[in-house]
Design an enzyme around this catalytic site. Sequence first.
Site, PDB file in Angstrom:
ATOM      1  N   LEU A 154       0.843  -1.204   0.000  1.00  0.00           N
ATOM      2  CA  LEU A 154       0.000   0.000   0.000  1.00  0.00           C
ATOM      3  C   LEU A 154       0.873   1.247   0.000  1.00  0.00           C
ATOM      4  O   LEU A 154       0.471   2.290   0.497  1.00  0.00           O
ATOM      5  CB  LEU A 154      -0.921   0.003   1.224  1.00  0.00           C
ATOM      6  CG  LEU A 154      -2.125  -0.961   1.191  1.00  0.00           C
ATOM      7  CD1 LEU A 154      -2.975  -0.790   2.439  1.00  0.00           C
ATOM      8  CD2 LEU A 154      -2.986  -0.731  -0.056  1.00  0.00           C
ATOM      9  N   CYS A 210       8.077  -8.666 -13.778  1.00  0.00           N
ATOM     10  CA  CYS A 210       6.892  -9.526 -13.622  1.00  0.00           C
ATOM     11  C   CYS A 210       5.554  -8.811 -13.748  1.00  0.00           C
ATOM     12  O   CYS A 210       4.694  -9.231 -14.510  1.00  0.00           O
ATOM     13  CB  CYS A 210       6.938 -10.245 -12.284  1.00  0.00           C
ATOM     14  SG  CYS A 210       8.209 -11.490 -12.264  1.00  0.00           S
TER      15      CYS A 210
END
Length: 437
Positions: free
Chosen positions: A250, A260
């Site tokens: 967050l 990725c």
Amino acid sequence: MNIAVIGTGYVGLVTGVSLAEIGHHVICIDMDDEKVMVMSKGESPIYEPNLEELMKKNIDENRLMFTTSHHSGIKNAEVIYIAVGTPQQSDGTADLRFIDKAALDIAHSLTSNAIIVTKSTVPVGTNDRIKEIMHDHSSSEIDVHIVSNPEFLREGSAVYDTFNGDRIVIGADHQEAGEIVESINLPFGIPIYRTDIKSAEMIKYASNAFLATKISFINEISNICEKVGANIQDVAAGMGKDHRIGNEFLNAGIGYGGSCFSKDTNALVQIAGNNRHDFTLLKSVIEVNNAQQMKLVEKAKDVMGQLRNKKIALLGLAFKPNTNDMREAASIPIAQTLIKEGAEVYAYDPVAIAHARSFLPEEVVFCETIEDTISNADAAFIITEWEEVKSLDLATYERLMNVPLVFDGRNCYSLEKASEYELTYISIGRPMVSHSL
Ligand code: UDX
């Protein structure tokens, strides 16, 4: 267990070395002669904490070998891991050429029954394709079963993650093959989650897509925080106290990069599309991330107007700290845009400069210290939160810059700290700390 690992990129090498460390006999196969020679001496071609130590130890204890010969590597293996790359093609889909080649090499070399374990991130259905290749090209007297075992390693802590991960996912449609792969993994001491092959393939994409979604979500909240005068760090901390949300991933900033997230989110959008599902949520996640990477440039234009002939310092170039990996790094579109706008760009990274040269425009001037980079600059952009960057005394900006104007893309300093100095400090999702420019 005698294990062969095809491909010694990031995933393959870490997998091979870790399997040797828990007691298996591992032979890693790669086509690159020079790389195999280097690895045979216990030297790692990638920088990853602890990897070289484990390589050397397991080579010395005769559990780890390297070869360029698929035939000799595969012929006596009971289990063969496929850990080759699945790069992104221009339309976002995964390129499966190396997977096909690995499967064919296995089919042509195998002399007895074996299990193929797919570590590479592959679109749902790829293991069926491997099964077909085996069926069409290997001897009919040999029994081969396929198991999906996706990896969840983070760069910079890949060895640590292998021994301390949250779960090991094993997808098998053949009960006994699944059990064998489970027993191979037991010594890691990590909870094992068993499922079918297609679900295992999907778990990998869904996990990365979810983490990317979390980042784009918090970045969108940070954009609203800026408009309403809230502080994203307090908002994220308050949200994270709810254990259903969790406090990780967050951190608002200038978006995610790396090999990725970008590749896998694009591939999942394609997989959905190929199956007649429009994955609008994930498309937005990608769009938000692309826009977020440009936030510092936008903010600089708002404050400085024209960027032409302005000296701008970029601090941190890699996609995250503690790696020299430049793939999908925010520094790339930022440097490209600044150069297009006519700015003079000076850049610094503790380890990624050699790599960065081939990713950034040739006009970028690379510096050896943070101090050289920010000297006489009209603005500094903090792009990667290296310890060295985070711990720099704000007084240094005040002292060395032409205009002490810092745009922090990773919220490295508290607003209280920034307000103690005669500088203008603009971060992500938090009020600006202003001194007259
Ligand atoms: C990721 C996944 O974490 C891993 O499980 C998967 O196997 C491969 O992809 P990695 O790419 O090494 O690993 O990096 P990670 O540490 O997850 O960070 C990815 C990017 O997200 C970085 O650019 C980082 O700066 C950014 N990020 C991460 C945020 O912007 N905010 C966050 O809160 C967390």
